[in-house]
Design a protein around this motif. Structure first.
Motif, PDB file in Angstrom:
ATOM      1  N   SER A 140       0.844  -0.976   0.018  1.00 53.34           N
ATOM      2  CA  SER A 140      -0.013  -0.038   0.103  1.00 53.34           C
ATOM      3  C   SER A 140       1.075   1.108  -0.026  1.00 53.34           C
ATOM      4  O   SER A 140       2.030   1.082   0.022  1.00 53.34           O
ATOM      5  CB  SER A 140      -0.952   0.103   1.397  1.00 53.34           C
ATOM      6  N   LYS A 141       0.276   2.433   0.092  1.00 54.88           N
ATOM      7  CA  LYS A 141       1.077   3.796   0.201  1.00 54.88           C
ATOM      8  C   LYS A 141       2.012   3.666   1.403  1.00 54.88           C
ATOM      9  O   LYS A 141       3.257   4.013   1.133  1.00 54.88           O
ATOM     10  CB  LYS A 141       0.088   4.794   0.198  1.00 54.88           C
ATOM     11  N   GLN A 142       1.712   3.133   2.366  1.00 57.52           N
ATOM     12  CA  GLN A 142       2.676   3.090   3.643  1.00 57.52           C
ATOM     13  C   GLN A 142       3.790   1.969   3.362  1.00 57.52           C
ATOM     14  O   GLN A 142       4.913   2.160   4.003  1.00 57.52           O
ATOM     15  CB  GLN A 142       1.640   2.645   4.801  1.00 57.52           C
ATOM     16  N   PHE A 143       3.475   0.878   2.809  1.00 64.63           N
ATOM     17  CA  PHE A 143       4.313  -0.128   2.539  1.00 64.63           C
ATOM     18  C   PHE A 143       5.729   0.568   1.784  1.00 64.63           C
ATOM     19  O   PHE A 143       6.825   0.253   2.161  1.00 64.63           O
ATOM     20  CB  PHE A 143       3.971  -1.312   1.849  1.00 64.63           C
ATOM     21  N   ILE A 144       5.381   1.417   0.682  1.00 67.52           N
ATOM     22  CA  ILE A 144       6.452   2.134   0.009  1.00 67.52           C
ATOM     23  C   ILE A 144       6.970   3.142   0.641  1.00 67.52           C
ATOM     24  O   ILE A 144       8.136   3.253   0.957  1.00 67.52           O
ATOM     25  CB  ILE A 144       5.912   2.643  -1.326  1.00 67.52           C
ATOM     26  N   ASP A 145       6.111   3.965   1.467  1.00 73.02           N
ATOM     27  CA  ASP A 145       6.574   5.218   2.022  1.00 73.02           C
ATOM     28  C   ASP A 145       7.299   5.005   3.442  1.00 73.02           C
ATOM     29  O   ASP A 145       8.246   5.698   3.718  1.00 73.02           O
ATOM     30  CB  ASP A 145       5.684   6.235   2.317  1.00 73.02           C
ATOM     31  N   SER A 146       7.059   3.893   4.219  1.00 71.99           N
ATOM     32  CA  SER A 146       7.487   3.762   5.319  1.00 71.99           C
ATOM     33  C   SER A 146       8.649   2.750   5.314  1.00 71.99           C
ATOM     34  O   SER A 146       9.723   2.768   6.091  1.00 71.99           O
ATOM     35  CB  SER A 146       6.543   3.236   6.382  1.00 71.99           C
ATOM     36  N   PHE A 147       8.536   1.598   4.692  1.00 72.15           N
ATOM     37  CA  PHE A 147       9.527   0.695   4.591  1.00 72.15           C
ATOM     38  C   PHE A 147      10.489   0.848   3.249  1.00 72.15           C
ATOM     39  O   PHE A 147      11.686  -0.038   3.475  1.00 72.15           O
ATOM     40  CB  PHE A 147       8.861  -0.842   4.479  1.00 72.15           C
ATOM     41  N   ILE A 148      10.364   1.460   2.341  1.00 74.95           N
ATOM     42  CA  ILE A 148      11.219   1.603   1.300  1.00 74.95           C
ATOM     43  C   ILE A 148      11.716   3.075   1.226  1.00 74.95           C
ATOM     44  O   ILE A 148      13.059   3.101   1.376  1.00 74.95           O
ATOM     45  CB  ILE A 148      10.503   1.288  -0.089  1.00 74.95           C
ATOM     46  N   VAL A 149      11.033   4.054   1.305  1.00 76.45           N
ATOM     47  CA  VAL A 149      11.500   5.395   1.235  1.00 76.45           C
ATOM     48  C   VAL A 149      11.611   5.875   2.677  1.00 76.45           C
ATOM     49  O   VAL A 149      12.672   6.734   3.087  1.00 76.45           O
ATOM     50  CB  VAL A 149      10.406   6.135   0.561  1.00 76.45           C
ATOM     51  N   GLY A 150      10.891   5.456   3.475  1.00 75.48           N
ATOM     52  CA  GLY A 150      11.080   6.177   5.102  1.00 75.48           C
ATOM     53  C   GLY A 150      12.172   5.602   5.822  1.00 75.48           C
ATOM     54  O   GLY A 150      11.935   5.697   6.925  1.00 75.48           O
ATOM     55  N   MET A 151      13.288   5.144   5.191  1.00 76.95           N
ATOM     56  CA  MET A 151      14.481   4.690   5.997  1.00 76.95           C
ATOM     57  C   MET A 151      15.578   5.753   5.561  1.00 76.95           C
ATOM     58  O   MET A 151      16.650   5.040   5.002  1.00 76.95           O
ATOM     59  CB  MET A 151      14.744   3.298   5.932  1.00 76.95           C
ATOM     60  N   GLY A 152      15.488   7.072   5.578  1.00 76.44           N
ATOM     61  CA  GLY A 152      16.484   7.925   5.192  1.00 76.44           C
ATOM     62  C   GLY A 152      16.253   8.374   3.928  1.00 76.44           C
ATOM     63  O   GLY A 152      17.261   9.357   3.374  1.00 76.44           O
ATOM     64  N   GLY A 153      15.337   8.173   3.328  1.00 79.40           N
ATOM     65  CA  GLY A 153      15.044   8.592   1.494  1.00 79.40           C
ATOM     66  C   GLY A 153      15.030   7.529   0.750  1.00 79.40           C
ATOM     67  O   GLY A 153      15.229   6.319   1.091  1.00 79.40           O
TER      68      GLY A 153
END
Length: 432
Positions: free
Chosen positions: A276-289
């Motif tokens: 979902s949106k959070q899967f991408i934003d938190s676990f892929i992008v949300g670790m420093g960018g």
């Protein structure tokens, strides 16, 4: 390697340029950005309303009253997010054509409401919230594009009512928009009437069945997610904002999946989607960018011996904590640097697979659909997104994985910088 990079550049640069300059994708992206503050507001109150163990502290009856008191915050934002996106898209697309943007936005919303079923069970004149949220997202997007284009078409034909000089500007603009809006909405009314005689019954059911459901099923799978993540990384490698380019295409799918997750979470049911949106934003992008460069910063501090590396780490660390990684992307550099191409592409794919498998196996709960502000630091980010401590632990584990993938390549780059600095010092000493 150079030849391969040249081929990739020749293929990707024109594609990225077209995507960046496409008025529909730009309007779609900006439409979501308009809705984002409202979505985040609703998400914050979903988190507050579902604090872990609060029911044990205050009792189940008090907890139910507490949740009911906070429910309107999400019901008035997250549950009807499609309406905000529609206004945003209609506004931005009309603005692109240098028209009266506000009329483009409200016309798009009115057209969507005309097409939306206004029956709930045996009650008429009522719109189900799900039709204004995830289920109505794709219809809303198509409607906003079409309504804005029709409004522009009728306006440019000069089919308008012109008021005499001296009439206040607001009144004059309102009458100028009257005929274009009337013609536009009449077309949507005819579309609704036509679809009422089809097996689908209404346009929304048609779009959901034929377009949205298959696309969301495809977008929720691991292969499509890996492809999207890879494209983000490839575009970034060539200096293009991969997130903006890929998200402008994938966000409607990811947001729809997130909204369905949120509805299930609030109902106390099992969350249906992993991606979902959070899967991408938190676990892929949300670790420093993008590229999870927080692990790269950690690697710089642990193994860096060159002055250049150390300075980059000092500059990049404060921003990286809040998922801003431009100092690393441009300072390391990552862009057009063949030494780091392999870890830059491989690490996000490995983390995507690990995260997906951890959630599919039940070790970590999937994201609940709550939108976490993208600047939320790692570990806290994952815990909020999944409403569990396991989400934070998974992020910490993924950082370690990314660090080990990057370690040999960072070592090579650091040695190059160190040797270059030493040669410069020797040259300076000899000349002195």
């Amino acid at each position: 390697m150079n030849k391969f990079m040249d081929v990739l550049e020749n293929i990707l640069m024109p594609v990225a340029d077209k995507l960046n300059n496409n008025r529909y994708l730009t309007s779609l992206r900006d439409g979501f950005m308009i809705a984002l503050p409202l979505i985040i507001f609703g998400s914050i109150f979903v988190v507050i309303a579902n604090l872990p163990f609060l029911d044990l502290l205050i009792g189940e009856e008090a907890y139910a009253e507490y949740q009911a008191a906070l429910a309107p915050a999400s019901a008035g934002t997250l549950s009807i997010m499609a309406t905000f996106v529609i206004v945003g898209i209609g506004y931005k697309l009309t603005e692109f054509y240098e028209g009266e943007a506000i009329y483009g936005g409200v016309t798009a919303l009115a057209a969507f409401l005309i097409l939306t079923p206004q029956v709930l069970g045996d009650v008429t004149g009522v719109i189900a919230a799900e039709n204004l949220g995830a289920k109505g997202m794709f219809l809303g997007i198509f409607t906003a594009f079409t309504a804005a284009e029709l409004y522009r078409f009728f306006t440019e034909k000069d089919w308008t009512i012109k008021m005499p000089d001296g009439v206040p500007g607001a009144v004059s603009r309102s009458f100028s928009a009257l005929i274009p809006i009337t013609f536009t909405l009449s077309i949507f009314l005819m579309i609704r009437i036509i679809f009422s005689y089809t097996p689908f019954g209404d346009v929304q059911n048609f779009i959901y069945t034929v377009v949205q459901a298959p696309l969301t099923a495809l977008g929720s799978g691991l292969p499509a997610t890996i492809a999207a993540v890879l494209l983000i990384q490839i575009f970034w490698f060539f200096g293009l904002h991969g997130q903006i380019i890929v998200n402008s295409v994938m966000d409607p799918i990811w947001y729809s999946l997130a909204t369905e997750n949120l509805a299930a979470f609030q109902a106390g049911e099992e969350v249906p989607h992993i991606v979902s949106k959070q899967f991408i934003d938190s676990f892929i992008v949300g670790m420093g960018g993008s590229g999870m460069t927080l692990a790269v910063i950690l690697g710089i501090f642990l193994i860096g011996k060159s002055r250049q590396m150390k300075e980059i780490g000092k500059i990049g660390a404060p921003a990286g904590i809040f998922n801003v990684n431009e100092p690393i992307i441009f300072g390391l550099p990552i862009i057009m640097n063949p030494i780091v191409l392999l870890p830059w592409l491989v690490a996000p794919v490995v983390v995507t697979v690990i995260t997906y498998m951890a959630m599919a196996s039940g070790l970590v709960p999937p994201p609940t659909g709550v939108i976490v502000p993208w600047t939320t630091p790692t570990i806290l980010n994952g815990a909020i997104a999944t409403n569990s401590w396991q989400g934070g632990v998974l992020q910490a584990f993924n950082i370690v994985v990314v660090f080990f993938i990057w370690w040999p390549f960072l070592k090579i780059l650091d040695n190059q910088y160190y040797e270059s600095e030493r040669d410069d010092e020797e040259s300076t000493n000899q000349s002195a």
